[in-house]
Structure formats: C-alpha cells, structure tokens
Design a protein around this motif. Structure first.
Motif, PDB file in Angstrom:
ATOM      1  N   LEU A  19     126.601  36.102  44.704  1.00  0.00           N
ATOM      2  CA  LEU A  19     126.337  34.967  43.837  1.00  0.00           C
ATOM      3  C   LEU A  19     124.860  34.602  43.814  1.00  0.00           C
ATOM      4  O   LEU A  19     124.302  34.269  42.769  1.00  0.00           O
ATOM      5  CB  LEU A  19     127.171  33.764  44.291  1.00  0.00           C
ATOM      6  CG  LEU A  19     128.691  33.885  44.107  1.00  0.00           C
ATOM      7  CD1 LEU A  19     129.396  32.698  44.735  1.00  0.00           C
ATOM      8  CD2 LEU A  19     129.045  33.986  42.637  1.00  0.00           C
ATOM      9  N   SER A  20     124.228  34.664  44.970  1.00  0.00           N
ATOM     10  CA  SER A  20     122.809  34.328  45.062  1.00  0.00           C
ATOM     11  C   SER A  20     121.974  35.271  44.205  1.00  0.00           C
ATOM     12  O   SER A  20     121.111  34.842  43.432  1.00  0.00           O
ATOM     13  CB  SER A  20     122.360  34.385  46.525  1.00  0.00           C
ATOM     14  OG  SER A  20     120.995  34.067  46.643  1.00  0.00           O
TER      15      SER A  20
ATOM     16  N   ARG B 191     122.893  34.918  40.257  1.00  0.00           N
ATOM     17  CA  ARG B 191     122.327  33.714  39.631  1.00  0.00           C
ATOM     18  C   ARG B 191     120.831  33.874  39.393  1.00  0.00           C
ATOM     19  O   ARG B 191     120.289  33.323  38.429  1.00  0.00           O
ATOM     20  CB  ARG B 191     122.583  32.497  40.520  1.00  0.00           C
ATOM     21  CG  ARG B 191     124.039  32.092  40.611  1.00  0.00           C
ATOM     22  CD  ARG B 191     124.237  30.960  41.589  1.00  0.00           C
ATOM     23  NE  ARG B 191     123.704  29.716  41.085  1.00  0.00           N
ATOM     24  CZ  ARG B 191     123.397  28.670  41.850  1.00  0.00           C
ATOM     25  NH1 ARG B 191     123.542  28.748  43.165  1.00  0.00           N
ATOM     26  NH2 ARG B 191     122.941  27.564  41.319  1.00  0.00           N
TER      27      ARG B 191
ATOM     28  N   ARG C 283     130.174  31.031  37.303  1.00  0.00           N
ATOM     29  CA  ARG C 283     129.187  30.196  38.005  1.00  0.00           C
ATOM     30  C   ARG C 283     127.884  30.958  38.246  1.00  0.00           C
ATOM     31  O   ARG C 283     126.812  30.353  38.338  1.00  0.00           O
ATOM     32  CB  ARG C 283     129.788  29.741  39.340  1.00  0.00           C
ATOM     33  CG  ARG C 283     128.925  28.788  40.160  1.00  0.00           C
ATOM     34  CD  ARG C 283     128.948  27.369  39.625  1.00  0.00           C
ATOM     35  NE  ARG C 283     128.103  26.493  40.411  1.00  0.00           N
ATOM     36  CZ  ARG C 283     128.527  25.707  41.396  1.00  0.00           C
ATOM     37  NH1 ARG C 283     129.813  25.670  41.706  1.00  0.00           N
ATOM     38  NH2 ARG C 283     127.693  24.928  42.052  1.00  0.00           N
ATOM     39  N   SER C 284     127.970  32.284  38.329  1.00  0.00           N
ATOM     40  CA  SER C 284     126.767  33.079  38.612  1.00  0.00           C
ATOM     41  C   SER C 284     126.123  33.647  37.357  1.00  0.00           C
ATOM     42  O   SER C 284     125.112  34.339  37.438  1.00  0.00           O
ATOM     43  CB  SER C 284     127.108  34.221  39.575  1.00  0.00           C
ATOM     44  OG  SER C 284     128.094  35.078  39.018  1.00  0.00           O
TER      45      SER C 284
ATOM     46  N   CYS D 144     127.493  35.867  35.267  1.00  0.00           N
ATOM     47  CA  CYS D 144     127.949  37.221  34.952  1.00  0.00           C
ATOM     48  C   CYS D 144     128.986  37.182  33.832  1.00  0.00           C
ATOM     49  O   CYS D 144     129.637  36.171  33.594  1.00  0.00           O
ATOM     50  CB  CYS D 144     128.567  37.880  36.182  1.00  0.00           C
ATOM     51  SG  CYS D 144     127.430  38.124  37.550  1.00  0.00           S
TER      52      CYS D 144
ATOM     53  N   LEU E 109     124.794  27.672  33.693  1.00  0.00           N
ATOM     54  CA  LEU E 109     124.072  28.020  34.909  1.00  0.00           C
ATOM     55  C   LEU E 109     122.906  27.072  35.151  1.00  0.00           C
ATOM     56  O   LEU E 109     122.603  26.712  36.291  1.00  0.00           O
ATOM     57  CB  LEU E 109     123.569  29.466  34.798  1.00  0.00           C
ATOM     58  CG  LEU E 109     123.074  30.155  36.059  1.00  0.00           C
ATOM     59  CD1 LEU E 109     124.183  30.258  37.094  1.00  0.00           C
ATOM     60  CD2 LEU E 109     122.561  31.560  35.721  1.00  0.00           C
TER      61      LEU E 109
ATOM     62  N   ILE F 290     128.431  29.218  47.861  1.00  0.00           N
ATOM     63  CA  ILE F 290     127.150  28.746  47.340  1.00  0.00           C
ATOM     64  C   ILE F 290     126.590  27.734  48.330  1.00  0.00           C
ATOM     65  O   ILE F 290     127.266  26.767  48.682  1.00  0.00           O
ATOM     66  CB  ILE F 290     127.320  28.101  45.954  1.00  0.00           C
ATOM     67  CG1 ILE F 290     127.848  29.139  44.960  1.00  0.00           C
ATOM     68  CG2 ILE F 290     125.999  27.514  45.456  1.00  0.00           C
ATOM     69  CD1 ILE F 290     128.187  28.568  43.597  1.00  0.00           C
TER      70      ILE F 290
ATOM     71  N   ASP G 234     118.374  28.119  44.217  1.00  0.00           N
ATOM     72  CA  ASP G 234     119.240  28.794  45.182  1.00  0.00           C
ATOM     73  C   ASP G 234     118.538  28.639  46.524  1.00  0.00           C
ATOM     74  O   ASP G 234     117.540  29.294  46.802  1.00  0.00           O
ATOM     75  CB  ASP G 234     119.392  30.268  44.803  1.00  0.00           C
ATOM     76  CG  ASP G 234     120.248  31.042  45.796  1.00  0.00           C
ATOM     77  OD1 ASP G 234     120.551  30.489  46.873  1.00  0.00           O
ATOM     78  OD2 ASP G 234     120.597  32.197  45.512  1.00  0.00           O
TER      79      ASP G 234
END
Length: 771
Positions: free
Chosen positions: A100-101, A104, A147-148, A150, A332, A611, A684
């Motif tokens: 996720l990091s 994003r 959330r990321s 994608c 995002l 997250i 992030d």
C-alpha cells in the motif's frame, strides 16, 4: 544482496538485454512493467506478447517473495524512466503495508493495474495452496486497491487492454459515456454493458440535440446512443463526433462502426484520426466490428492512439475501468473537511492513555470481553456520544437508578462473559415504573441463570428508554481483523437483523472525513440517510466525524480484537429547541461490544495496521524566549486537513525565501496547486514526515491550545533502500529570526532519529536567515 523468489521464473530487462530466466525468448522492448507471482503465466504472456507485438520495460516473476516483494518492485518500476505502466498478476499480497505504501506513492504518476484471482472460495483456496500464504478477504483486498489508487481488473486480457487505454487516452472526469453508432443493435449491447458495469449514459444537452438535428437524417435516434443510421458517411461520423465531444454532459465517447454496403470503414477512420489530439480532456474509444473489411480502419485508429476493440461491450467495460481508476486517484488525495479540535498538552489525559489504562485493568483480571459499561466508557473517551448507562447490582439499586434517570428506562444484563444479550433474555425495554423495573430485574436474572448459568449474571445496567423521531435509522459501526490487512472497519445498516440484510461497506483505518463519506455512499442505507419519503436528511457530517473518531480508536488501541457499535442511532436534522438558529440531528451509540486479544498473545504479535496511522507521538507544544518575548508553537506532523492552511503559509513567503529553498523561483500557483499540496498533506508516514509549526493561543484552564496558522514547515523524506533522508525546511518571512527555525529543526532531527534515519541530507540553500 536481495533475492527474488524462490519458486519463480526469474527476471528480464529487455531495455538492457538481461535475461536471468529459464525462458528461451527475450521479451520485446516496451514501456510496460510486468510482475507476476506465477512463472507459468509469465511464459504464456511472453509467448502471446511476441504474436501481439507487446513490449516490456521489465518482466519479473516474483514467486514466493521470500525477500523482494511487491513494494520493492513497485518503487523500482516507479523510478524507472522506461516504465509508463505497471501490471501485476497477484495471488497473495504478502506485506500489505509495504504494498500500500509503494502503490500510493507511485499510482499518481504511473497506472498500476492488478489482476488478483481468488474472488471465489475455491479460487482463494487454490491460490493459498499455490503460494503457501493466507489470502484474506477479497472484499478487504478490493478496498485496499481503491485506497492505494490501483485498478483491479478481472481477466488477463483486461490487464493489457487497460495498459494500452491508459497510455493512449486521458482519464474521464466521470462515468457518463456517449455512443456514436451506425447500427442500433451494437449500441444497445454497449448500453447494457455500460449500465451493468456501473457506468452512466450521457444525457444529450439541448444545444447538442439542436446541432445534431441540423444535419442528421430525421430518422436518427434522437437519444444516446446516437444512431446515425446505416448509410452514415465518413463525414457524418466526423461531424457527429465533433458535436458530441463538446457536450458538457459527456465524459467520454465510444464510436461504433459495423461494415454495411454504404459504409467506408477506412475513410471513416482517417477522418476520425485527428480527434485523438483534439480531445485533450475526454477519452475516445472505438469499436470497428468485423474482420478483413474493417482491418485497415482498425489499424489507422490504433496507430492514432485511439484504442480499438473488436466488440463495443468490451470497449464500454474499459471506459468504466478508466472511470473507476480516475475516482480511485481523486479519492487518494481528496482534501477532507477540517474537524474542530484542540491539541491536548498533557499526554496523561489523552483518550488513548485513558483507554489503555482501562484495557490493561481488564486484561489483568483475566478477561478479554469488556462489559457494555466498559465498552461505552471507551467510546466516551473518544467523544463518541453514548446513552447514559449505569450499573445496578440489585433490584433496589435498579429502582433507585431508574428514579434518578427518569422513566421510561431500559434494563440490560451486566455480564463479563455474555456477548449477545437478547439470546439469553437479557434486555427489557420501555419500563414505566418501579414495579416494572423490579419485575424486569428478576426476569433477566432468572432467564440468564437458566440459559447460561448464575455465575454469568452480575446485575443490570439501567439506561433511559430513548424515543427517536420519525425517520431515524439504526446503523452499525465496527472493526474486526483480516489476516493480511489487520483491523478493518465496517459501516452499514444495523439492528438485530444486520447479518440478514448484509448492507455494509468496508474501509481501512485511519479514516479522514472524505474517506468516511465514501464508505457511507457505498451502502444502500445511505439513500435513506440523505432523506426519503418526506423526512429530512440525517446529520451526515456528524456521522462522518464519529467514524473518524472511531477509526482513531481502532488505530490507537492494538489490543482491541473486535469492536462494534450496534445500534448507532441517527435521526433527521431538526430545529434545536434550545437554539432556534441551530439545526442538529441525533447521533447516539445505544450499545457497544469490545473483545480484546487473549492473554496468550504477546504485544509483539498484535496485528499491525496496513496503513500507518497519524504519529501522535511527534506532537509537541514548545515555548521559548527570544529578545524578551515568549513564543509558543505546536509542532506536529501534517494532516490531510491541513492543505488550506499550508496554501496560506506559502502566501507568506517572499521570492527570496522561495528561491533560497528551491534554488530557483517557483510561482505561487505552482506551489499551492492541489495536486502538489495534496501529496504533501496525505503523507505516507513510512516514507516522509512533514512537520508544521503552528502559531497558537493557549488556555491554561483547559490545558489545551488552538492552532491559528502555520508559520513554519519541515520535511523528512526517506531515501528508499537506505537509512538516509533528505531534510528541508521553510519559515514564514514574518517569523525569520524569531527562533521558529531552530525549534522545527530540533524537532525534525528528533523525529528522524526516532524513525531510524542515520544521516540527514540538507540540500544547499542560498541563505540561512530563518532561525
């Protein structure tokens, strides 16, 4: 040395000519970075790419990901100038936080398209046995991709279709699609595909309708799809497209052609080719249906960067994927609403510290289930409104408590072991007097003793019997664990039939107000919350704020395994009887349940958030004296809600300060552009931490302070793959020479050290007059 695999095909880099695989063929050079967890799929895609003339910048088989994982490869391809798009075949996510990091960080500049099998239970089981890893919930994975930033697709062909479409066409601003066709049947099929996949038909505006009527035959459809009839000439196609493209009600166009006796597919393609460059803010897709007769036209449009599809329903699906991807990116970096809050100066009185103290007390007693009273106490620490709840250990106490609260009241079982009160007859409602309270108490005691055992009855809780206005609704707000993503939030229709209706949406903590709003929008109950059948809307802002507070509770309390508020009662917004100028709606937690991790679980074994939450440990209130004047400031990590304040901060900077920071003059418009500030504010915290210094006013009585404006900012940007970080800072011109720079640098160094940074790299600056 890093290791890719085991159980993998290997790595290819067609740009440099490296082939460290046991495949016999080198992939063609191109701009697509391909990562796959299946080696066999890699060989099949490689063979297919030769036939279809598809090229790659990198071609990687990751296997079981013992060392190098998704996050490492996404960062690598994100930095690779030869990669314009990243496509992934994923069976398990591995390190969810790392994925996720990285996603994003990269998704805003390069599309990340994922196919993840395992939507069915059988496929998930097969994937788990293949990789030897847990697969987790597919619903949770879906919201993690959103959330990321994608885009998730459903088939291997869609991976490459979307890679082409996103490379050739701009993203749509919405889901409204306009069809231009010379045949009714394909238009209807495309319409079905558009609607069934979540898209919308664009409404033709009056101006567009008038313009089309001026040159189209009377028999044209007068609707969307715009059927320009089977005798449509290339010129009719081109003029229709030009007019439809300028309609403000449309977000994109799909041009459909079937080869008929009066159709010229090749010349039509030639006349449509220039619109690939003319339409800079709307995507245009095409479907030339047929074989040899339309092949040349297909080639012309494809070479002109207008994606070509054999079938219009396929093209409509790709448009909806584009719209979904566009929405993912917008969400995002949306700027959330700033919540009214103050910074607590004494750490000992924070909600987190009080809750940890209560949880430790419960765990020390050997329990992992909190009572309803304890659960509501935790909610109250986080300023989540709860109904007044008091414990009574006897029928006499229950009557005294009811007299104090006022009738009617509710009695519920008070137990340290029973979770579902209604299953054991542990709830009595609408008790009007002392006699009914005594009878209810004895009834609950007898029923619980019979169904569960006397040792499970510890008394009752007494609560007011709340009467809610018409149009009120029962919701559920909760959190449980996913094996890969840790705590997951749930919002939806509540009450006793919550498992029956299953109207819910999921989210990953922590939430912002905008993320909470999107969670609400995904449920069916949301329409009712906005007001139906003459009822006013519920207080949606208060519900969002409560969800944000609840997500903070979940994020800050890792010992909580499960927690839910059910029902959470919300009522329509009505006039406040105490303040005629104010309107308010009720938002009240009637019942709550909290389950902790067992006594055998070590703190090091507690699930981690996918997250990283807001690092509250870096919030500092500082005071210092300079030239006899006392200065006060809060220095804290930035939040998404700070974007407007950060824009105002940039307006206080002189050209000299800006040039000294960036080594060249950067315009104010460029510095405060939403796209730029959103990426800074939606930090992030694993990658970078921006600290902002606020000028404050303090209240000695409440021991709180309110931030007025940002007067300084610094940023710690970690360099991927090392323990080094770049450190930069700027101070508002009005505060140069007043010690703000010294304080923010000291705090920055402290944060960098806590984050494990060994070296801070300071870019060269032209002057140093900001301390």
């Amino acid at each position: 040395m890093r290791i890719i695999g085991p159980n993998c095909l290997g790595v290819m880099n067609p740009i440099s000519g490296v082939n460290a695989t046991f495949a016999s063929t080198m992939a063609r050079r191109g701009h697509v970075g391909f990562i796959s967890q299946s080696g066999a799929l890699c060989t099949a895609v490689l063979d297919w790419s030769m036939k279809e003339n598809v090229g790659f910048s990198s071609f990687v088989s990751v296997g079981s990901m013992l060392d190098v994982g998704w996050g490492d490869l996404i960062y690598y391809l994100g930095d690779d100038p030869n990669t314009r798009c990243i496509i992934i075949y994923m069976e398990t996510i591995g390190n969810a936080s790392a994925f996720l990091s990285a996603a994003r960080e990269v998704a805003l500049t390069k599309p990340i398209i994922v196919i993840k099998p395992g939507r069915s239970a059988a496929a998930a089981k097969a994937a788990a046995s293949h990789t030897g890893s847990l697969t987790g919930s597919d619903d949770v994975l879906e919201i993690a991709f959103q959330r990321s930033g994608c885009l998730r697709v459903s088939s291997i062909s869609e991976l490459f279709y979307m890679a082409e479409v996103l490379d050739k066409q701009p993203l749509p601003k919405g889901r409204r699609l306009t069809f231009v066709t010379n045949a009714g049947g394909p238009g209807v099929i495309a319409t079905d595909a558009q609607i069934m996949n979540g898209g919308l038909l664009a409404d033709i505006s009056e101006e567009t309708m008038k313009a089309l009527n001026e040159f189209l035959p009377d028999a044209w459809s007068h609707n969307n799809p715009i059927d320009i009839l089977g005798d449509a000439s290339p010129e009719r196609y081109a003029k229709t497209l030009e007019i439809a493209a300028n309609d403000p009600n449309s977000d994109g166009l799909l041009v459909i052609l079937t080869p008929q006796s009066m159709t010229d597919p090749t010349l039509t393609a030639e006349l449509l080719k220039p619109y690939s460059k003319k339409l800079i803010d709307k995507p245009i897709l095409a479907s030339w249906m047929g074989g040899a007769e339309v092949a040349e036209g297909q080639k012309i449009l494809s070479n002109a960067n207008i994606p070509m599809f054999d079938y219009p329903d396929q093209a409509a699906l790709m448009f909806n994927y584009m719209a979904q991807y566009s929405e993912n990116l917008k969400q995002l970096y949306e700027t959330p609403v700033l919540l009214a809050e103050s910074q607590i100066l004494e750490a000992s009185v924070t909600p987190a510290s009080k809750t940890k103290e209560l949880i430790q007390k419960v765990r020390s007693s050997g329990r992992d289930l909190l009572t309803e009273y304890e659960s509501k106490l935790i909610l109250s620490y986080y300023e989540i409104p709860t109904v007044d709840t008091r414990i009574a250990m006897s029928s006499r106490e229950a009557v005294e408590t009811a007299d104090a609260i006022g009738y009617p009241v509710v009695l519920k079982i008070h137990s340290e072991t029973i979770t579902h009160k209604t299953d054991v007859g542990g709830v009595k409602l609408n008790l009007q007097n002392a006699e009914s309270v005594i009878a209810a108490y004895e009834s609950i005691k007898a029923t619980v003793t019979e169904r569960a055992g006397a040792e499970h009855f510890l008394g009752v809780t007494v609560q007011p019997f709340a009467k809610f206005p018409d149009g009120s609704h029962e919701l559920i707000l909760g959190s449980s664990l996913d094996p890969q993503f840790g705590p997951v939030l749930l919002f939806g229709l509540g009450g006793s039939l919550v498992e029956v209706f299953k109207d819910r949406s999921l989210g990953l903590p922590p939430l912002t107000s905008s993320l909470a709003g999107h969670m609400m929008e995904k449920t069916k109950i949301y329409k009712a919350l906005k007001g139906v059948r003459g009822h006013a809307s519920c207080d949606l802002v208060s519900i969002e704020n409560l969800m944000v507070k609840f997500s903070c509770l979940v994020a800050e309390q890792p010992w909580i395994k499960e927690i839910d508020i059910n029902p959470l009662v919300v009522s329509p917004v009505v006039q406040d009887p105490l303040n005629p100028r104010k309107k308010a709606g009720l938002v009240l937690a009637l019942d709550s349940r909290v389950l902790l991790h067992g006594k055998n679980v070590l703190e090091s074994e507690l699930p981690k958030l996918a997250i990283r939450p807001y690092p509250t440990q870096y919030v500092r209130y500082v005071e210092w004296e300079i030239d006899g004047n006392r200065m006060r400031s809060i220095i804290r990590p930035i939040k998404p809600e700070d974007e407007p304040a950060l824009a105002e901060f940039h307006k206080t900077l002189s050209q000299e300060t800006v040039t000294g920071r960036y080594l060249h003059l950067r315009s104010l418009d460029a510095r405060i552009a939403h796209e730029r500030l959103a990426r800074i504010c939606h930090s992030d915290y694993n990658r970078s931490i921006t600290l902002v210094a606020w000028e404050v006013e303090t209240s000695e009585e409440s021991k709180t302070c309110e931030g007025q404006k940002i007067i300084g900012a610094s940023r710690i940007s970690k360099l991927h793959g090392s323990n080094d970080a770049v450190f930069t800072f700027m101070i508002s011109d009005a505060y140069h020479g007043r010690g703000v720079g010294t304080q923010i640098v000291k705090q920055g160094v402290e944060v960098a050290r806590s984050e494990g940074c060994k070296t801070l790299i300071l870019p060269e600056i032209k002057s140093n007059n900001t301390t």
